[in-house]
Design a protein around this motif. Sequence first.
Motif, PDB file in Angstrom:
ATOM      1  N   VAL A 135      -8.565  -3.253 -25.747  1.00 57.83           N
ATOM      2  CA  VAL A 135      -7.451  -3.182 -24.798  1.00 57.83           C
ATOM      3  C   VAL A 135      -6.126  -3.147 -25.545  1.00 57.83           C
ATOM      4  O   VAL A 135      -5.222  -2.359 -25.218  1.00 57.83           O
ATOM      5  N   ARG A 136      -6.001  -3.984 -26.564  1.00 60.90           N
ATOM      6  CA  ARG A 136      -4.757  -4.031 -27.341  1.00 60.90           C
ATOM      7  C   ARG A 136      -4.493  -2.691 -28.028  1.00 60.90           C
ATOM      8  O   ARG A 136      -3.369  -2.175 -28.010  1.00 60.90           O
ATOM      9  N   ILE A 141      -1.655   2.785 -28.304  1.00 63.37           N
ATOM     10  CA  ILE A 141      -1.671   4.251 -28.313  1.00 63.37           C
ATOM     11  C   ILE A 141      -0.967   4.798 -27.074  1.00 63.37           C
ATOM     12  O   ILE A 141      -0.239   5.792 -27.150  1.00 63.37           O
ATOM     13  N   ARG A 142      -1.210   4.132 -25.924  1.00 62.72           N
ATOM     14  CA  ARG A 142      -0.585   4.627 -24.691  1.00 62.72           C
ATOM     15  C   ARG A 142       0.928   4.568 -24.780  1.00 62.72           C
ATOM     16  O   ARG A 142       1.624   5.499 -24.333  1.00 62.72           O
ATOM     17  N   TRP A 143       1.474   3.514 -25.342  1.00 64.32           N
ATOM     18  CA  TRP A 143       2.939   3.366 -25.423  1.00 64.32           C
ATOM     19  C   TRP A 143       3.420   3.610 -26.850  1.00 64.32           C
ATOM     20  O   TRP A 143       4.282   2.903 -27.358  1.00 64.32           O
ATOM     21  N   TRP A 144       2.837   4.619 -27.484  1.00 66.34           N
ATOM     22  CA  TRP A 144       3.201   4.935 -28.868  1.00 66.34           C
ATOM     23  C   TRP A 144       4.626   5.459 -28.920  1.00 66.34           C
ATOM     24  O   TRP A 144       5.036   6.326 -28.153  1.00 66.34           O
ATOM     25  N   SER A 145       5.397   4.920 -29.865  1.00 69.94           N
ATOM     26  CA  SER A 145       6.795   5.322 -30.029  1.00 69.94           C
ATOM     27  C   SER A 145       6.905   6.395 -31.102  1.00 69.94           C
ATOM     28  O   SER A 145       6.242   6.346 -32.137  1.00 69.94           O
ATOM     29  N   GLN A 146       7.763   7.361 -30.857  1.00 74.47           N
ATOM     30  CA  GLN A 146       7.915   8.477 -31.784  1.00 74.47           C
ATOM     31  C   GLN A 146       8.527   8.046 -33.106  1.00 74.47           C
ATOM     32  O   GLN A 146       8.336   8.699 -34.136  1.00 74.47           O
ATOM     33  N   VAL A 147       9.246   6.947 -33.082  1.00 73.89           N
ATOM     34  CA  VAL A 147       9.943   6.531 -34.301  1.00 73.89           C
ATOM     35  C   VAL A 147       9.015   5.827 -35.280  1.00 73.89           C
ATOM     36  O   VAL A 147       9.399   5.595 -36.432  1.00 73.89           O
ATOM     37  N   ARG A 148       7.808   5.477 -34.860  1.00 73.83           N
ATOM     38  CA  ARG A 148       6.889   4.793 -35.761  1.00 73.83           C
ATOM     39  C   ARG A 148       6.341   5.782 -36.776  1.00 73.83           C
ATOM     40  O   ARG A 148       6.220   6.983 -36.527  1.00 73.83           O
ATOM     41  N   GLU A 159      -8.508   1.826 -37.115  1.00 73.64           N
ATOM     42  CA  GLU A 159      -8.952   0.573 -36.499  1.00 73.64           C
ATOM     43  C   GLU A 159      -9.620   0.835 -35.161  1.00 73.64           C
ATOM     44  O   GLU A 159     -10.657   0.238 -34.834  1.00 73.64           O
ATOM     45  N   LEU A 160      -9.068   1.770 -34.379  1.00 72.52           N
ATOM     46  CA  LEU A 160      -9.652   2.098 -33.077  1.00 72.52           C
ATOM     47  C   LEU A 160     -11.034   2.733 -33.233  1.00 72.52           C
ATOM     48  O   LEU A 160     -11.990   2.350 -32.545  1.00 72.52           O
ATOM     49  N   ILE A 161     -11.165   3.707 -34.121  1.00 73.56           N
ATOM     50  CA  ILE A 161     -12.432   4.412 -34.285  1.00 73.56           C
ATOM     51  C   ILE A 161     -13.504   3.478 -34.846  1.00 73.56           C
ATOM     52  O   ILE A 161     -14.667   3.498 -34.396  1.00 73.56           O
ATOM     53  N   ASP A 162     -13.145   2.656 -35.825  1.00 73.48           N
ATOM     54  CA  ASP A 162     -14.118   1.702 -36.375  1.00 73.48           C
ATOM     55  C   ASP A 162     -14.590   0.726 -35.300  1.00 73.48           C
ATOM     56  O   ASP A 162     -15.790   0.412 -35.209  1.00 73.48           O
ATOM     57  N   LEU A 163     -13.657   0.246 -34.491  1.00 78.76           N
ATOM     58  CA  LEU A 163     -14.014  -0.686 -33.420  1.00 78.76           C
ATOM     59  C   LEU A 163     -14.885  -0.003 -32.374  1.00 78.76           C
ATOM     60  O   LEU A 163     -15.865  -0.583 -31.877  1.00 78.76           O
ATOM     61  N   PHE A 164     -14.563   1.238 -32.046  1.00 79.60           N
ATOM     62  CA  PHE A 164     -15.337   1.986 -31.051  1.00 79.60           C
ATOM     63  C   PHE A 164     -16.769   2.221 -31.534  1.00 79.60           C
ATOM     64  O   PHE A 164     -17.730   2.027 -30.787  1.00 79.60           O
ATOM     65  N   SER A 218      -9.901   2.062 -19.070  1.00 76.85           N
ATOM     66  CA  SER A 218     -10.017   3.377 -18.427  1.00 76.85           C
ATOM     67  C   SER A 218      -8.677   3.837 -17.866  1.00 76.85           C
ATOM     68  O   SER A 218      -8.320   5.019 -17.980  1.00 76.85           O
ATOM     69  N   GLU A 219      -7.928   2.915 -17.265  1.00 75.98           N
ATOM     70  CA  GLU A 219      -6.624   3.274 -16.717  1.00 75.98           C
ATOM     71  C   GLU A 219      -5.651   3.674 -17.820  1.00 75.98           C
ATOM     72  O   GLU A 219      -4.890   4.643 -17.674  1.00 75.98           O
ATOM     73  N   LEU A 220      -5.666   2.951 -18.951  1.00 73.14           N
ATOM     74  CA  LEU A 220      -4.790   3.304 -20.064  1.00 73.14           C
ATOM     75  C   LEU A 220      -5.146   4.670 -20.638  1.00 73.14           C
ATOM     76  O   LEU A 220      -4.268   5.485 -20.932  1.00 73.14           O
TER      77      LEU A 220
END
Length: 500
Positions: A135-136, A141-148, A159-164, A218-220
């Motif tokens: 969820v975190r 990813i949903r609220w990813w900022s362009q400046v990052r 981290e997301l793919i390994d966790l998935f 799912s909503e995110l």
Amino acid sequence: MLGTLGQEITETAYLTARTNTKRYRYILRYFYEQYQRTNYWLQPEEILSGVRTMGLEEDYDMEKLQADLSQLEGWKSLTAQHDSTRVTTIEEYLKKRYRYMMTPYAIEIERLVIQLENVKGYGGSLQPSKLQEFVRLAKAIRWWSQVRSEVEAVELWDELIDLFKDLNERASDYIASLNSKRSEELFATEQFLAYKDSVLTYLQNFIQVLQNTAPEISELLLQAKQDSYSTARFLHQVVSAKMGMPNLDEPLSAEQWEERINSQWRNVERWFLGTKQESSLVSLLEQMAKDTIFKVVRSAIRIQEKGRSGMSRQQELEQVGRWFLQTESLEEAHELYAYTFGLYETRHFFGEHAEDNGYLDETSMWETTPQEFSLPPRGHQGRPRNTNTAPVIARKNNPVSLQAYLKKKQEEESLIETYVNRGSVLMSELGVVSKGERQQLLSWISRCLANKNLQFRTPDGIRIAMPNRPNLDRTILVCEDGELEMPNYTLYFSREGEPS
């Protein structure tokens, strides 16, 4: 490219060689252990000493080792390099001493072999904390900022793919382990009852967390899918970061990296959102966990019932017998019997109504006369002989029933004629109605409600209709046999051909 679809993978030949398979496996296992210690290039002398220490036969010498190393090099499990680091003379240089290192394919194959050796079952686990962590990451990813930066993007992506992958594989393996043949055999034993509760609690906790987190994830993901510009910007930063990492073993173009990243992202979406053709895999995982709970509970009940079936009740019956001996009266014994054994199994009998009581479908069972039913003997000696029985006379031809039916039809026609002359009937405006009139009104209302257009026609061509009023007031219909609270319906009556 080695190992592409349709080509032979020669690196696995050492596992199934017709001869010297044991020696090849000792050599590759020693190479792999040294690889884990970051000792990549090995000398033949070092290899010979290592395989002997591991348990290879004592008569294994350098000549046999050189032949095996050459064979493994031919199968592309090892790669050789001319070793000139310890050369002091021209003769030593001309001998061309070599050192060897495992190829990437051989490393992965040996790693897989070690994993297979340690496989005892499906394994796996259900880790609710990984769902909460997902969820975190999905929010980030949903609220990813362009400046990052791209570095932050690729770290979040990895981290997301390994966790998935870990969540998917471990959960699938654990559910598969509970549905394996070994588990089925365990479910049938009494030893299973010892940890039944822990299994149920484990599954229920996972389902509870899954039901709380899966809709949010799912909503995110659905919002990220709808906001394609923001998601594409994040994935583009991941691709750019991957392209900036030097990778000598597997150089990929920007298009290849983009296809790989997008494919992984689609897999994540499919796992939580599903497709038009199939439901989401997370919902299937939840259903499989619920089915497993049902199977565990059913198996536990079956084991307990099996244990009860073989239990002796001699002591219980002896105690009941002592209680009966202590009773002081027959009435007290009857009460004890009722408490102990309860009622006998009841039997229901059904018979035809007598033809002389004017039986109709609307007649209440409390208004009919009792019926006498003769029970034939159960022994075969009391069975009646086969005799020709008189034909059954249909009830509709019975004069009494026919007279009652005609009288009922006449009352109905008289009532409907009265309502046709009035044009409409409002329930609240009716006075005290008879039992037959109330039954007829409710029958007409029921037939109107059963049709989409809220109307029907009688066999005589009378049209009975109700207006479409979703919110009706309620009224009390006063009848001879009581009062009925009901919606304040209005019935309209008209003959065929008349305007409705």
